[in-house]
Design a protein around this motif. Sequence first.
Motif, PDB file in Angstrom:
ATOM      1  N   VAL A  21      37.422  31.729  71.480  1.00 34.60           N
ATOM      2  CA  VAL A  21      36.465  32.471  72.290  1.00 34.60           C
ATOM      3  C   VAL A  21      36.945  33.907  72.423  1.00 34.60           C
ATOM      4  N   ALA A  22      36.032  34.871  72.142  1.00 41.02           N
ATOM      5  CA  ALA A  22      36.370  36.293  72.249  1.00 41.02           C
ATOM      6  C   ALA A  22      35.308  36.991  73.087  1.00 41.02           C
ATOM      7  N   MET A  23      35.646  37.357  74.290  1.00 38.71           N
ATOM      8  CA  MET A  23      34.754  38.073  75.205  1.00 38.71           C
ATOM      9  C   MET A  23      35.579  38.502  76.407  1.00 38.71           C
ATOM     10  N   LYS A  24      34.998  39.316  77.270  1.00 38.58           N
ATOM     11  CA  LYS A  24      35.747  39.740  78.442  1.00 38.58           C
ATOM     12  C   LYS A  24      35.882  38.557  79.404  1.00 38.58           C
ATOM     13  N   PRO A  25      36.970  38.514  80.173  1.00 38.45           N
ATOM     14  CA  PRO A  25      37.223  37.353  81.035  1.00 38.45           C
ATOM     15  C   PRO A  25      36.069  37.046  81.993  1.00 38.45           C
ATOM     16  N   ALA A  51      39.925  33.631  77.177  1.00 44.50           N
ATOM     17  CA  ALA A  51      39.237  34.255  76.054  1.00 44.50           C
ATOM     18  C   ALA A  51      40.012  35.478  75.580  1.00 44.50           C
ATOM     19  N   ILE A  52      39.873  35.773  74.309  1.00 43.28           N
ATOM     20  CA  ILE A  52      40.502  36.966  73.738  1.00 43.28           C
ATOM     21  C   ILE A  52      39.633  38.182  74.042  1.00 43.28           C
ATOM     22  N   ASP A  53      40.228  39.205  74.627  1.00 41.17           N
ATOM     23  CA  ASP A  53      39.479  40.452  74.851  1.00 41.17           C
ATOM     24  C   ASP A  53      40.189  41.655  74.250  1.00 41.17           C
ATOM     25  N   ASP A  54      41.241  41.374  73.472  1.00 38.81           N
ATOM     26  CA  ASP A  54      41.983  42.423  72.773  1.00 38.81           C
ATOM     27  C   ASP A  54      42.576  41.787  71.523  1.00 38.81           C
ATOM     28  N   PHE A  55      42.085  42.182  70.362  1.00 41.18           N
ATOM     29  CA  PHE A  55      42.541  41.572  69.114  1.00 41.18           C
ATOM     30  C   PHE A  55      43.939  42.038  68.697  1.00 41.18           C
ATOM     31  N   GLY A  56      44.516  42.982  69.423  1.00 45.92           N
ATOM     32  CA  GLY A  56      45.819  43.521  69.032  1.00 45.92           C
ATOM     33  C   GLY A  56      47.003  42.859  69.675  1.00 45.92           C
ATOM     34  N   THR A  57      46.798  41.920  70.590  1.00 51.25           N
ATOM     35  CA  THR A  57      47.927  41.295  71.274  1.00 51.25           C
ATOM     36  C   THR A  57      48.575  40.228  70.390  1.00 51.25           C
ATOM     37  N   ASP A  58      49.815  39.878  70.732  1.00 49.32           N
ATOM     38  CA  ASP A  58      50.531  38.846  69.972  1.00 49.32           C
ATOM     39  C   ASP A  58      49.789  37.512  70.053  1.00 49.32           C
ATOM     40  N   ARG A  59      49.301  37.174  71.246  1.00 53.27           N
ATOM     41  CA  ARG A  59      48.571  35.901  71.392  1.00 53.27           C
ATOM     42  C   ARG A  59      47.303  35.908  70.547  1.00 53.27           C
ATOM     43  N   ALA A  60      46.565  37.026  70.578  1.00 51.58           N
ATOM     44  CA  ALA A  60      45.337  37.106  69.797  1.00 51.58           C
ATOM     45  C   ALA A  60      45.615  36.934  68.314  1.00 51.58           C
ATOM     46  N   ARG A  61      46.634  37.607  67.831  1.00 47.41           N
ATOM     47  CA  ARG A  61      46.959  37.501  66.397  1.00 47.41           C
ATOM     48  C   ARG A  61      47.355  36.076  66.029  1.00 47.41           C
ATOM     49  N   GLY A  73      31.055  36.902  73.063  1.00 48.45           N
ATOM     50  CA  GLY A  73      30.181  37.167  74.189  1.00 48.45           C
ATOM     51  C   GLY A  73      30.338  38.597  74.636  1.00 48.45           C
ATOM     52  N   TRP A  74      29.768  38.927  75.798  1.00 46.90           N
ATOM     53  CA  TRP A  74      29.821  40.286  76.316  1.00 46.90           C
ATOM     54  C   TRP A  74      31.276  40.747  76.436  1.00 46.90           C
ATOM     55  N   GLY A  75      31.546  41.929  75.923  1.00 48.19           N
ATOM     56  CA  GLY A  75      32.892  42.482  76.000  1.00 48.19           C
ATOM     57  C   GLY A  75      33.788  42.093  74.855  1.00 48.19           C
ATOM     58  N   CYS A  76      33.244  41.440  73.829  1.00 45.81           N
ATOM     59  CA  CYS A  76      34.067  41.136  72.660  1.00 45.81           C
ATOM     60  C   CYS A  76      34.465  42.436  71.980  1.00 45.81           C
ATOM     61  N   PRO A  77      35.760  42.617  71.634  1.00 45.53           N
ATOM     62  CA  PRO A  77      36.169  43.840  70.935  1.00 45.53           C
ATOM     63  C   PRO A  77      35.526  43.913  69.549  1.00 45.53           C
ATOM     64  N   PRO A  78      35.451  45.104  68.968  1.00 43.52           N
ATOM     65  CA  PRO A  78      34.882  45.226  67.618  1.00 43.52           C
ATOM     66  C   PRO A  78      35.681  44.428  66.592  1.00 43.52           C
ATOM     67  N   ASP A  80      36.653  44.851  63.582  1.00 40.09           N
ATOM     68  CA  ASP A  80      36.847  45.843  62.520  1.00 40.09           C
ATOM     69  C   ASP A  80      37.805  45.288  61.472  1.00 40.09           C
ATOM     70  N   ALA A  81      38.134  46.124  60.496  1.00 42.40           N
ATOM     71  CA  ALA A  81      38.971  45.667  59.384  1.00 42.40           C
ATOM     72  C   ALA A  81      40.317  45.161  59.864  1.00 42.40           C
ATOM     73  N   ALA A  82      40.904  45.825  60.842  1.00 43.20           N
ATOM     74  CA  ALA A  82      42.214  45.402  61.344  1.00 43.20           C
ATOM     75  C   ALA A  82      42.127  44.025  61.994  1.00 43.20           C
ATOM     76  N   ALA A  83      41.080  43.803  62.793  1.00 46.42           N
ATOM     77  CA  ALA A  83      40.915  42.494  63.432  1.00 46.42           C
ATOM     78  C   ALA A  83      40.682  41.414  62.386  1.00 46.42           C
ATOM     79  N   LEU A  84      39.903  41.737  61.363  1.00 58.52           N
ATOM     80  CA  LEU A  84      39.619  40.751  60.327  1.00 58.52           C
ATOM     81  C   LEU A  84      40.845  40.467  59.467  1.00 58.52           C
ATOM     82  N   ASP A  85      41.694  41.451  59.282  1.00 57.79           N
ATOM     83  CA  ASP A  85      42.941  41.211  58.557  1.00 57.79           C
ATOM     84  C   ASP A  85      43.798  40.180  59.282  1.00 57.79           C
ATOM     85  N   ALA A  86      43.706  40.174  60.613  1.00 54.72           N
ATOM     86  CA  ALA A  86      44.468  39.203  61.401  1.00 54.72           C
ATOM     87  C   ALA A  86      43.810  37.832  61.407  1.00 54.72           C
ATOM     88  N   ALA A  87      42.574  37.742  60.886  1.00 62.32           N
ATOM     89  CA  ALA A  87      41.821  36.478  60.867  1.00 62.32           C
ATOM     90  C   ALA A  87      41.384  36.170  59.439  1.00 62.32           C
TER      91      ALA A  87
END
Length: 348
Positions: A21-25, A51-61, A73-78, A80-87
């Motif tokens: 789940v990726a959205m604001k808490p 929920a993940i609201d920052d794709f740059g954290t260690d937990r998110a990665r 959901g509302w508040g999901c970070p973009p 972008d290429a960097a986030a997709l590289d981590a997924a």
Amino acid sequence: MPSTDPSATAPAARKRPPAAVAMKPAAADALLDARSLAALDAVCDLAPLPAIDDFGTDRARAVLADVELLVTGWGCPPLDAAALDAAPHLRAVVHTAGSVRGHITEACWERGIEVSSAAAANALPVAEYTVAMILLSGKQVLERAHAYRTQRRRDNWLATPDRVGNYGRTVGILSASMIGRRVIELLRPYDLPVLLHDPYVGDEEAAALGVRPVGLGELFAQSDVVSVHTPLLPATRGLVSRELLTSMRPDGVLINTARGAVVDQDALIDVLRQNRIRAILDVTDPDTLPAAHPLWDCENALITPHLAGSQGNELRRLVDLAAGEAGRWAAGDGFAHPVRRERLAFLA
């Protein structure tokens, strides 16, 4: 001789794709109660909250490294290429709200990620609000209730002006968007002729919708109430102009549940001050007006706090649709409510 091994004929167990789940808490707290989480976990292997609201954290990665499906959901970070590289295994996004513009980037389309949105579920309460306001404004309920409270006596109902009522009142729909189409559908039981302006809808499609297609000027000049459902695009900013507003019938009603900037708000204030028309605005520009904004002083404008969309128990409808989409995708059936890259420019 037929095999007696039950596994030889039993259908393969449906794989539950790893998901997160990726959205604001605050959005997760509002949307994801125990019932909703169980519905999602039944069709995908859902990573534990929060929920993940920052794709740059260690937990998110760490979570993103395995996911095939994101529930956003509302508040999901973009994304972008960097986030997709981590997924690297991400193949699909199921959005529990309407617009995906805030987080679905070009990088998603370039990587072939499938996207679904709950826009269809969110369209219904907006359409319901719109139809309710059309009917209430036709009976002048708010104005007459205020007069009743002030005067403490009933008026002579036999002397009610002919402009009051919902028989044969013409409704103009600006844009056959998803919400605009739901409004048209919900208006069918009523004695309300419907006009439509949408340059992308031809005569044959308009006939199928049960509306009469007209030009933009005719829509405003011939309608008793105009309901705005066009998305905010560079071409539609200020589309509802001073000229169109001043062409409306005396005591006409403008309803806007789309975006505030679609309407020339300064012109609207001027026309409202002349007491020529009324307005019902669930959106303004900015969306939260300053306390001293002149629109507050227009007594013939009803301003509601962007409440037409899903709120309260209506949020369950969004998650139910998202869980259904996740289940369809996991089963290999594809999305029932896909978002197409080529249509994104025309969506709200």
